[in-house]
Design an enzyme around this catalytic site. Structure first.
Site, PDB file in Angstrom:
ATOM      1  N   LYS A   9     -39.539 -20.715   9.606  1.00  0.00           N
ATOM      2  CA  LYS A   9     -40.854 -20.257  10.081  1.00  0.00           C
ATOM      3  C   LYS A   9     -41.173 -20.806  11.485  1.00  0.00           C
ATOM      4  O   LYS A   9     -40.523 -21.746  11.958  1.00  0.00           O
ATOM      5  CB  LYS A   9     -41.917 -20.688   9.070  1.00  0.00           C
ATOM      6  CG  LYS A   9     -41.781 -20.036   7.688  1.00  0.00           C
ATOM      7  CD  LYS A   9     -42.934 -20.447   6.783  1.00  0.00           C
ATOM      8  CE  LYS A   9     -42.835 -19.810   5.408  1.00  0.00           C
ATOM      9  NZ  LYS A   9     -43.999 -20.177   4.549  1.00  0.00           N
ATOM     10  N   TYR A  49     -45.256  -9.838   3.499  1.00  0.00           N
ATOM     11  CA  TYR A  49     -45.974 -10.678   2.528  1.00  0.00           C
ATOM     12  C   TYR A  49     -46.943  -9.877   1.641  1.00  0.00           C
ATOM     13  O   TYR A  49     -47.858 -10.459   1.071  1.00  0.00           O
ATOM     14  CB  TYR A  49     -46.734 -11.786   3.255  1.00  0.00           C
ATOM     15  CG  TYR A  49     -45.926 -13.059   3.498  1.00  0.00           C
ATOM     16  CD1 TYR A  49     -45.234 -13.691   2.464  1.00  0.00           C
ATOM     17  CD2 TYR A  49     -45.904 -13.667   4.750  1.00  0.00           C
ATOM     18  CE1 TYR A  49     -44.528 -14.865   2.676  1.00  0.00           C
ATOM     19  CE2 TYR A  49     -45.193 -14.854   4.967  1.00  0.00           C
ATOM     20  CZ  TYR A  49     -44.507 -15.442   3.920  1.00  0.00           C
ATOM     21  OH  TYR A  49     -43.818 -16.611   4.113  1.00  0.00           O
ATOM     22  N   PHE A  57     -55.335 -16.694   1.131  1.00  0.00           N
ATOM     23  CA  PHE A  57     -54.620 -17.181   2.316  1.00  0.00           C
ATOM     24  C   PHE A  57     -53.808 -16.091   3.027  1.00  0.00           C
ATOM     25  O   PHE A  57     -53.108 -16.367   3.997  1.00  0.00           O
ATOM     26  CB  PHE A  57     -53.700 -18.365   1.956  1.00  0.00           C
ATOM     27  CG  PHE A  57     -52.693 -18.077   0.857  1.00  0.00           C
ATOM     28  CD1 PHE A  57     -51.476 -17.471   1.138  1.00  0.00           C
ATOM     29  CD2 PHE A  57     -52.970 -18.422  -0.467  1.00  0.00           C
ATOM     30  CE1 PHE A  57     -50.544 -17.214   0.137  1.00  0.00           C
ATOM     31  CE2 PHE A  57     -52.048 -18.163  -1.483  1.00  0.00           C
ATOM     32  CZ  PHE A  57     -50.833 -17.547  -1.182  1.00  0.00           C
ATOM     33  N   ARG A  85     -34.092 -22.253  -3.327  1.00  0.00           N
ATOM     34  CA  ARG A  85     -35.440 -22.717  -3.690  1.00  0.00           C
ATOM     35  C   ARG A  85     -35.423 -24.231  -3.933  1.00  0.00           C
ATOM     36  O   ARG A  85     -36.373 -24.932  -3.570  1.00  0.00           O
ATOM     37  CB  ARG A  85     -35.961 -21.996  -4.947  1.00  0.00           C
ATOM     38  CG  ARG A  85     -36.151 -20.486  -4.821  1.00  0.00           C
ATOM     39  CD  ARG A  85     -37.287 -20.068  -3.938  1.00  0.00           C
ATOM     40  NE  ARG A  85     -38.550 -20.692  -4.273  1.00  0.00           N
ATOM     41  CZ  ARG A  85     -39.723 -20.340  -3.746  1.00  0.00           C
ATOM     42  NH1 ARG A  85     -39.803 -19.349  -2.866  1.00  0.00           N
ATOM     43  NH2 ARG A  85     -40.824 -20.958  -4.071  1.00  0.00           N
ATOM     44  N   THR A  91     -43.725 -25.630  -2.499  1.00  0.00           N
ATOM     45  CA  THR A  91     -44.508 -24.925  -1.470  1.00  0.00           C
ATOM     46  C   THR A  91     -45.303 -25.898  -0.607  1.00  0.00           C
ATOM     47  O   THR A  91     -45.335 -25.781   0.614  1.00  0.00           O
ATOM     48  CB  THR A  91     -45.463 -23.914  -2.152  1.00  0.00           C
ATOM     49  OG1 THR A  91     -44.693 -23.067  -3.002  1.00  0.00           O
ATOM     50  CG2 THR A  91     -46.210 -23.088  -1.133  1.00  0.00           C
ATOM     51  N   ARG A 102     -38.649 -28.937   2.945  1.00  0.00           N
ATOM     52  CA  ARG A 102     -40.106 -29.026   3.135  1.00  0.00           C
ATOM     53  C   ARG A 102     -40.578 -30.476   3.166  1.00  0.00           C
ATOM     54  O   ARG A 102     -41.550 -30.801   3.858  1.00  0.00           O
ATOM     55  CB  ARG A 102     -40.815 -28.192   2.067  1.00  0.00           C
ATOM     56  CG  ARG A 102     -40.726 -26.691   2.405  1.00  0.00           C
ATOM     57  CD  ARG A 102     -41.153 -25.830   1.253  1.00  0.00           C
ATOM     58  NE  ARG A 102     -41.407 -24.445   1.668  1.00  0.00           N
ATOM     59  CZ  ARG A 102     -41.636 -23.451   0.825  1.00  0.00           C
ATOM     60  NH1 ARG A 102     -41.647 -23.688  -0.481  1.00  0.00           N
ATOM     61  NH2 ARG A 102     -41.869 -22.241   1.268  1.00  0.00           N
ATOM     62  N   ASN A 112     -44.991 -24.798   6.280  1.00  0.00           N
ATOM     63  CA  ASN A 112     -44.020 -25.487   5.422  1.00  0.00           C
ATOM     64  C   ASN A 112     -42.565 -25.156   5.778  1.00  0.00           C
ATOM     65  O   ASN A 112     -41.666 -25.278   4.965  1.00  0.00           O
ATOM     66  CB  ASN A 112     -44.335 -25.233   3.943  1.00  0.00           C
ATOM     67  CG  ASN A 112     -44.317 -23.762   3.589  1.00  0.00           C
ATOM     68  OD1 ASN A 112     -43.973 -22.921   4.407  1.00  0.00           O
ATOM     69  ND2 ASN A 112     -44.687 -23.449   2.357  1.00  0.00           N
ATOM     70  N   HIS A 115     -39.113 -20.085   4.326  1.00  0.00           N
ATOM     71  CA  HIS A 115     -39.381 -19.130   3.250  1.00  0.00           C
ATOM     72  C   HIS A 115     -38.070 -18.891   2.517  1.00  0.00           C
ATOM     73  O   HIS A 115     -36.998 -18.894   3.136  1.00  0.00           O
ATOM     74  CB  HIS A 115     -39.873 -17.791   3.824  1.00  0.00           C
ATOM     75  CG  HIS A 115     -39.816 -16.670   2.818  1.00  0.00           C
ATOM     76  ND1 HIS A 115     -40.841 -16.440   1.931  1.00  0.00           N
ATOM     77  CD2 HIS A 115     -38.834 -15.768   2.515  1.00  0.00           C
ATOM     78  CE1 HIS A 115     -40.491 -15.428   1.134  1.00  0.00           C
ATOM     79  NE2 HIS A 115     -39.275 -15.006   1.480  1.00  0.00           N
ATOM     80  N   GLU A 126     -36.179  -8.159   0.533  1.00  0.00           N
ATOM     81  CA  GLU A 126     -36.402  -8.945   1.758  1.00  0.00           C
ATOM     82  C   GLU A 126     -35.209  -8.868   2.708  1.00  0.00           C
ATOM     83  O   GLU A 126     -35.387  -8.841   3.923  1.00  0.00           O
ATOM     84  CB  GLU A 126     -36.715 -10.401   1.376  1.00  0.00           C
ATOM     85  CG  GLU A 126     -38.063 -10.512   0.678  1.00  0.00           C
ATOM     86  CD  GLU A 126     -38.423 -11.930   0.243  1.00  0.00           C
ATOM     87  OE1 GLU A 126     -39.510 -12.103  -0.331  1.00  0.00           O
ATOM     88  OE2 GLU A 126     -37.619 -12.862   0.469  1.00  0.00           O
TER      89      GLU A 126
END
Ligand code: CDP
Ligand code: MG
Length: 131
Positions: A9, A49, A57, A85, A91, A102, A112, A115, A126
């Site tokens: 990100k 998203y 959010f 993950r 998260t 993270r 964070n 993704h 995706e």
């Protein structure tokens, strides 16, 4: 072999963390089979998203993902979706365990750093979105 989508990100790209994060994936047996750096606009972020459109959010999330360049990768490996993950961590960086991306680099729940797809179906969608 499974594939998943990973995004570094804007907060992490901006801090020059792309190579460090890529190395974490490689060390954990996730092969980077496709990659590109790009800057998406707000409409594209909103589309990506969409699953979160009813969340409080959502607006902020779309503004954020389109706020600067991102680095997108297709990761491949055994159980790549779940493995990614695990490597990413929770998260909220505050809840992420030691050694996760993270925990290492996340600034806050919104910034964070990464993704990762959360299911086979979403990984397919995706990957198609970006490649
Ligand atoms: O990214 P992850 O799958 O772990 O979390 P998510 O529940 O799918 O949420 C997507 C993204 O929205 C998160 O990575 C956060 O950047 C952001 N988010 C937020 O800003 N505030 C929240 N309360 C929850 C998520
Ligand atoms: Mg998610």
């Amino acid at each position: 072999m499974e594939q998943t989508l990973s995004i570094i990100k804007p907060d992490a790209v901006e801090r020059g963390l792309v190579e460090e994060i890529k190395n974490i994936f490689i060390k954990n047996n996730l092969k980077i089979v496709n990659e590109k750096k790009l800057h998406i606009n707000k409409d594209e972020a909103a589309e990506f998203y969409k699953v979160h459109q009813s969340k409080p959010f959502y607006e902020q999330l779309c503004n954020y993902l389109s706020s600067g360049p991102i680095f997108v990768m297709v990761l491949e490996g055994e159980n790549a979706i779940l493995e990614n993950r695990k490597i990413m961590g929770a998260t909220n960086p505050k809840d992420a365990i030691e050694g996760t991306i993270r925990k290492l680099y996340g600034i806050s729940i919104d910034k964070n750093s990464v993704h990762g797809s959360d299911s086979v179906e979403n990984a397919k969608k995706e990957i198609k979105f970006f490649f």
